[in-house]
Write an enzyme that holds these catalytic residues in place. Structure first.
Site, PDB file in Angstrom:
ATOM      1  N   HIS A 266       0.834  -1.208   0.000  1.00 42.10           N
ATOM      2  CA  HIS A 266       0.000   0.000   0.000  1.00 42.10           C
ATOM      3  C   HIS A 266       0.874   1.266   0.000  1.00 42.10           C
ATOM      4  O   HIS A 266       0.722   2.150  -0.835  1.00 42.10           O
ATOM      5  CB  HIS A 266      -0.915  -0.039   1.231  1.00 42.10           C
ATOM      6  CG  HIS A 266      -1.817   1.134   1.386  1.00 42.10           C
ATOM      7  ND1 HIS A 266      -3.147   1.101   1.035  1.00 42.10           N
ATOM      8  CD2 HIS A 266      -1.602   2.391   1.844  1.00 42.10           C
ATOM      9  CE1 HIS A 266      -3.706   2.273   1.278  1.00 42.10           C
ATOM     10  NE2 HIS A 266      -2.782   3.086   1.777  1.00 42.10           N
ATOM     11  N   GLU A 267       1.819   1.297   0.936  1.00 33.57           N
ATOM     12  CA  GLU A 267       2.666   2.494   1.032  1.00 33.57           C
ATOM     13  C   GLU A 267       3.575   2.622  -0.184  1.00 33.57           C
ATOM     14  O   GLU A 267       3.885   3.738  -0.620  1.00 33.57           O
ATOM     15  CB  GLU A 267       3.482   2.479   2.334  1.00 33.57           C
ATOM     16  CG  GLU A 267       2.650   2.481   3.616  1.00 33.57           C
ATOM     17  CD  GLU A 267       1.561   3.548   3.688  1.00 33.57           C
ATOM     18  OE1 GLU A 267       1.767   4.654   3.151  1.00 33.57           O
ATOM     19  OE2 GLU A 267       0.487   3.264   4.263  1.00 33.57           O
ATOM     20  N   HIS A 270       1.700   4.647  -2.675  1.00 39.48           N
ATOM     21  CA  HIS A 270       1.778   6.092  -2.397  1.00 39.48           C
ATOM     22  C   HIS A 270       3.129   6.642  -2.837  1.00 39.48           C
ATOM     23  O   HIS A 270       3.228   7.707  -3.454  1.00 39.48           O
ATOM     24  CB  HIS A 270       1.622   6.341  -0.894  1.00 39.48           C
ATOM     25  CG  HIS A 270       0.209   6.273  -0.388  1.00 39.48           C
ATOM     26  ND1 HIS A 270      -0.807   7.041  -0.904  1.00 39.48           N
ATOM     27  CD2 HIS A 270      -0.358   5.538   0.608  1.00 39.48           C
ATOM     28  CE1 HIS A 270      -1.946   6.775  -0.245  1.00 39.48           C
ATOM     29  NE2 HIS A 270      -1.696   5.863   0.658  1.00 39.48           N
TER      30      HIS A 270
HETATM   31 MG    MG Z   1      -3.115   5.287   2.347  1.00 35.93          MG
END
Ligand code: MG
Length: 497
Positions: A266-267, A270
């Site tokens: 997830h990170e 980003h």
């Molecule tokens: Mg997030």
């Protein structure tokens, strides 16, 4: 190479902006350090420094000379890059000018106290202790909405604060369709787990899990050490300190390894966004991801669309088996199910792809009630529990599993939850489009060939940084706005067929 910033007034603006950028640079570095590195007692002086820096950046941003320069520039003929600079700065200035410094100081003082009270209230499962503080937070957020201004509903002001241009008139129909579609899917679900998956109870050695995460970041091509870092923190997050310095965190609970793995992925999503912004936007107001919703679409794309796919699990299966010995007791099918179990549950952060958005729908409805309708905070736990049962058929046994579970409200963050759903819905929309543009998408994942996927994301989203507003970006890159049906189709294909 074409010049992208040509207008002399814009060049002047950017020259001045470098100083603001530098203050922000220092702020994000301090913010990072506060979250991952600081000794306990250092926090006292740190919060003073952080407060002073945010006033300094406000002062620089709202100085009359700078504001005048932007006003003048906005009247000239500008290219899209330059228009983006003006749009972002005007928005930042409007927000900075709307909120009086005295109010911000009071707001952040109450918020940091309230987080501590919330932590204790959650630990002791005591809503009564938290209630008066939540009341104060709600009052402050209503006041924030008044300061920021709105056309029809105060909640719109808070939504716009986190997601440029977002209004209830966008979200009401979106959540209505989503709720209807999700309820239908939940009813038709073939495999609806009743109990937790056995792998969720398997413990792992942290050193082994670290290896797995690093190997996966390597497969994705995360430029570790060169342009990125990974650390540990309780709540994983990404901090973009500059275009060449993007840091992520993950956490290790020692049990249920997918939590650490999916957080890392997830990170990474980003971080990749920030790493692939046009390098020529460095030191400018448009050199970063445009909004929380678009950002979350990137993290969800990697976490769910790629990370939970059969192809990806096939790719990493040997790595998992080699480093997590307990997996030798499970088949590939078991592991795939472990990543994709659907089970209505009470805790948002543990929810699966199908039930996750019900948690956001609940918070959205409650936030509208407390901000617009001014219902009393006393009524919230009751409405929370009833709605939870209504939406997912489960009911909290205590406050910890209900209203006290999230940190957001205690830290004064109201209006942010919907960006999680925007991101999730958009991630499926991206899949729809990437399947048209990138040949053999699924096969590429199995072959650990992520370059054309990353390239596609760069061309459609990342490289633009903040030069277009979220809505304009979607229109420009995909010729449409956000659409719920892609997400519902994705879920149907994956979980019903
Ligand atoms: Mg997030």
């Amino acid at each position: 190479m074409d010049k992208i910033f040509v207008n002399p007034k814009i060049k002047n603006i950017l020259k001045y902006y470098k100083r603001i950028w530098s203050v922000k640079h220092a702020q994000s570095l301090l913010g990072w350090d506060t979250k991952v590195n600081i000794p306990v007692l250092g926090i006292k002086e740190r919060s003073v420094a952080e407060g002073e820096l945010s006033f300094l950046s406000r002062e620089l941003l709202t100085s009359s000379r700078f504001v005048e320069l932007i006003e003048k520039a906005s009247k000239e003929y500008l290219n899209d890059y330059e228009k983006g600079v003006v749009r972002v700065l005007k928005r930042d200035i409007k927000i900075a000018k709307s909120l009086p410094p005295r109010f911000i100081r009071e707001k952040s003082r109450i918020e940091s106290r309230c987080v501590k009270i919330w932590e204790e209230a959650k630990r002791k499962d005591n809503f009564l202790k938290f209630k008066p503080w939540l009341k104060r937070i709600v009052e402050i957020e209503r006041k924030t909405a008044e300061y920021l201004g709105y056309d029809r509903y105060p909640y719109d002001a808070l939504l716009d604060f986190y997601e440029e241009g977002l209004r209830m008139k966008d979200l009401d129909p979106l959540f209505r369709d989503l709720k209807k579609g999700l309820k239908r899917i939940l009813l038709k679900l073939e495999k609806r787990a009743l109990e937790i998956h056995p792998i969720e109870k398997e413990k792992y050695e942290i050193e082994n899990m670290k290896k797995v995460n690093l190997l996966i970041l390597k497969i994705f091509g995360f430029p570790l050490e060169k342009r990125g870092k990974i650390h540990i923190s309780e709540h994983p997050f990404t901090e973009s300190i500059s275009i060449n310095d993007v840091r992520i965190t993950t956490n290790y609970e020692g049990i249920d390894f997918k939590r650490s793995l999916l957080s890392t992925i997830h990170e990474f999503g980003h971080a990749l966004y920030e790493l692939q912004v046009n390098k020529r936007f460095d030191f400018t107001p448009i050199g970063k991801g445009v909004s929380s919703g678009i950002h979350e679409s990137q993290s969800r794309f990697w976490e769910n669309i790629i990370g939970r796919s059969k192809e990806f699990i096939q790719l990493i299966h040997p790595i998992l088996k080699q480093n997590l010995k307990f997996l030798s007791n499970y088949s590939f099918g078991d592991i795939f199910d472990y990543f994709n179990t659907v089970k209505p549950s009470l805790i948002r952060t543990e929810a699966d792809e199908v039930t996750y958005n019900f948690h956001i729908i609940l918070r959205y409805e409650l936030e509208k009630l407390i901000i617009n309708e001014k219902i009393d905070v006393d009524e919230l736990p009751k409405i929370w529990n009833e709605e939870m049962e209504n939406l997912l058929g489960v009911k909290p046994n205590n406050y910890k599993e209900g209203i006290l579970q999230d940190i957001h409200w205690s830290s004064g963050i109201i209006g942010y939850f919907p960006t999680y759903t925007l991101g999730t819905v958009l991630s499926a929309q991206l899949k729809k489009h990437i399947l048209r543009d990138v040949r053999d998408f699924n096969q590429k994942i199995i072959n650990r060939d992520f370059s054309s996927i990353k390239e596609w994301l760069r061309e459609k989203i990342h490289k633009f940084g903040s030069m277009y507003s979220p809505k304009d970006l979607l229109k420009k890159s995909f010729g449409e706005t956000i659409r719920v049906e892609y997400f519902l189709d994705y879920l149907k294909q994956k979980y019903i067929k």
